[in-house]
Design a protein around this motif. Sequence first.
Motif, mmCIF file in Angstrom:
data_model
loop_
_atom_site.group_PDB
_atom_site.id
_atom_site.type_symbol
_atom_site.label_atom_id
_atom_site.label_comp_id
_atom_site.label_asym_id
_atom_site.label_seq_id
_atom_site.Cartn_x
_atom_site.Cartn_y
_atom_site.Cartn_z
ATOM 1 N N SER A 5 0.797 -1.200 0.005
ATOM 2 C CA SER A 5 -0.138 0.221 0.080
ATOM 3 C C SER A 5 0.863 1.241 -0.125
ATOM 4 O O SER A 5 0.594 2.380 -0.740
ATOM 5 C CB SER A 5 -0.966 0.221 1.281
ATOM 6 N N TYR A 7 -7.019 -1.170 3.103
ATOM 7 C CA TYR A 7 -5.866 -0.983 2.349
ATOM 8 C C TYR A 7 -6.016 -0.463 0.924
ATOM 9 O O TYR A 7 -6.799 -0.873 0.519
ATOM 10 C CB TYR A 7 -5.220 -2.400 2.215
ATOM 11 N N ARG A 8 -5.088 0.507 0.517
ATOM 12 C CA ARG A 8 -5.420 0.781 -0.958
ATOM 13 C C ARG A 8 -4.052 0.519 -1.541
ATOM 14 O O ARG A 8 -2.770 1.186 -1.701
ATOM 15 C CB ARG A 8 -5.190 2.386 -0.936
ATOM 16 N N PHE A 9 -4.023 -0.890 -2.136
ATOM 17 C CA PHE A 9 -2.982 -1.239 -2.764
ATOM 18 C C PHE A 9 -2.576 -0.717 -3.971
ATOM 19 O O PHE A 9 -3.350 -0.306 -4.704
ATOM 20 C CB PHE A 9 -3.294 -2.871 -3.124
ATOM 21 N N LYS A 10 -1.435 -0.720 -4.265
ATOM 22 C CA LYS A 10 -0.880 -0.071 -5.492
ATOM 23 C C LYS A 10 -0.595 -0.924 -6.874
ATOM 24 O O LYS A 10 0.074 -0.788 -7.755
ATOM 25 C CB LYS A 10 0.646 0.821 -5.358
#
Length: 217
Positions: free
Chosen positions: A101, A130-133
Amino acid sequence: YQRRVHGDEPDRHKASAREEQKYFQITRLPDGTVAGEFKPGARQALKDRIKETYDMVYSACQAEGVTHPGFIPMGLGVFLPRVQASEVKLIYHEAQFELLSERHYSFNTVFLNPGPARPQVEKLLKEEPYRFKCNLVLHSKNGKYLAQELARSGYKTCLLNPSDCISTMMGCMGYWWEHGMGDRYLGEEDIMATSTAILARSNISTVYQSARIISHK
């Protein structure tokens, strides 16, 4: 991995015992079992260490141009501590998810088989925003098979095969595979049986003595 030997003392891997002492306060109970809690600040220290480990793994993948890496559990089998095992599984995946993230490793999709930590992984993904890349795919497939199929489909992939630290002392991979078909057929045994990796072993080749090949951090 709690076979009893010498009275009430569990038969555990020596490396596990040493690591356990760093992070946990252990209390032996009258019935021969043990209980324990994290030492002050030890939970965060463990997560920081795991994050550093996975950062090195992810960075190595990035340096090789890997876009679709595959990972299986690392340290979540016989190396688990006697206490707080569920929490340790949680910490391992907190570390991975925070990295994915916070930092961009040029991954398109990460394939993760959490193995015995699936309940902890599902809990984290449900409770944490979560803000996964990159994309994250949970699976339960054989790691080597997945890597082969991804490679056949044209993706730049890899396989993480966690091995005992003694492996590096022996050149490439060691320890488990020498027994061939033992009680369990492990990744090391399969890779040695189906590849040329054995040719890099220290008593066969000096390839791992080259400073150009080995990198240290």
